[in-house]
Design a protein around this motif. Sequence first.
Motif, PDB file in Angstrom:
ATOM      1  N   LEU A  95       0.829  -1.211   0.000  1.00 27.15           N
ATOM      2  CA  LEU A  95       0.000   0.000   0.000  1.00 27.15           C
ATOM      3  C   LEU A  95       0.864   1.262   0.000  1.00 27.15           C
ATOM      4  CD1 LEU A  95      -2.901  -0.806   2.505  1.00 27.15           C
ATOM      5  CD2 LEU A  95      -3.144  -0.208   0.093  1.00 27.15           C
ATOM      6  N   HIS A 149       2.542   1.694  -3.552  1.00 33.32           N
ATOM      7  CA  HIS A 149       1.706   1.973  -4.723  1.00 33.32           C
ATOM      8  C   HIS A 149       0.717   3.113  -4.522  1.00 33.32           C
ATOM      9  CE1 HIS A 149       3.457  -1.528  -6.545  1.00 33.32           C
ATOM     10  NE2 HIS A 149       2.951  -2.345  -5.638  1.00 33.32           N
ATOM     11  N   PHE A 150       0.379   3.417  -3.268  1.00 32.72           N
ATOM     12  CA  PHE A 150      -0.611   4.466  -3.013  1.00 32.72           C
ATOM     13  C   PHE A 150      -0.127   5.483  -1.975  1.00 32.72           C
ATOM     14  CE2 PHE A 150      -2.946   0.716  -4.419  1.00 32.72           C
ATOM     15  CZ  PHE A 150      -3.657   1.245  -5.496  1.00 32.72           C
ATOM     16  N   ASP A 205      -1.329   2.220   6.695  1.00 30.05           N
ATOM     17  CA  ASP A 205      -1.067   1.146   5.742  1.00 30.05           C
ATOM     18  C   ASP A 205      -1.281  -0.243   6.349  1.00 30.05           C
ATOM     19  OD1 ASP A 205      -0.197   3.023   3.749  1.00 30.05           O
ATOM     20  OD2 ASP A 205       1.715   3.182   4.821  1.00 30.05           O
TER      21      ASP A 205
END
Length: 385
Positions: free
Chosen positions: A326, A329-330, A339
């Motif tokens: 997480l 990528h985000f 996360d």
Amino acid sequence: MTVPGPADTPSTPAQTPPSTPSPTQAPAALRPHAEDAFADELKALAAADDRPRPERWRLSPWAVATYLLGGTLSDGTVITPKYVGPRRIVEVAVTTLATDRALLLLGVPGTAKTWVSEHLAAAVSGDSTLLVQGTAGTPEEAMRYGWNYARLLAHGPGREALVPSPIMRAMARGMTARVEELTRIPADVQDTLITVLSEKTLPIPELGEEVQAVRGFNLIATANDRDRGVNELSSALRRRFNTVVLPLPATPEAEVDIVARRVDQIGRSLDLPAVPEGVDEIRRVVTVFRELREGVTSDGRTKLKSPSGTLSTAEAISVVTGGLALAAHFGDGVLRAGDVAAGILGAVVRDPAADRVIWQEYLEAVVREREGWKDFYRACREVSA
């Protein structure tokens, strides 16, 4: 914190997407077998190993234990630890494989039974793939042998039509076979191992033949002692094993170290951020799991209700790995409370009714009042709402 943009780092070359493997280039395996992932270490150990080796073993028992526990060789080669735990447990397991007794690795979920089994087979035989994965539907053929029915119909029963199981192949080659989740296998299928382990032979009545185990053959099985699987082992079968119980990590520091090491290994294969950036969050995940697992806070002041899940080290590794993905990528690549919050909720709340109440009580009574955990509390409250 300001994230530097392209104008702030003019000397940094632009990143290019990874190239697609050519048709002649084999794609990288998502999870290489132990003998492939640690081939350099195994080669270095074999070169430095001057101790007696049992017949058909790639390494001596001392070198196998060093491979699992880690160390530094005389030439300076560093062997990374594969298992963090009491040395005596590993020594007993390795010694068992050097005898005619099979090895049963027993423990709650997440105590590295499969991991230890794989690395033992890789170090002893150089091949960890002679594996039977136990399930409630594992047939007898998976443990003994099956048939190629096209050949059977065309030519009748014969060796050419026989499909050997991994155990049969290990017996014929003098290698180490593995059976995962033995207690998941139906009792009548489990007991096909009795003749293999006691007589060291596998009869083939259809051909009037048998396969005798070659020196060097042995078997490693794993079993879960928490949910007891589907079937208990018969006393006759259990007597054929030397049982080694793998415990949960003894201290929080040991568990944090295990989680960090495994997440780092998994993360490198997935191109995720380095673990050191998220050590604080790893420590919080481990603290939450240990407190709920043990039913008491780390300071011993507050008793807690334990949820229905095992909250094992393996689940902590899964939560942190998901959190790193997480973050990569985000997010900005740094592991934070937001996360890991959803992963912790999924691990703790297995029973939507009872476990959710236990989790909410833990959040309000412990996490909310803990100094330095405000961000963690807010993130967990957000995903729990």
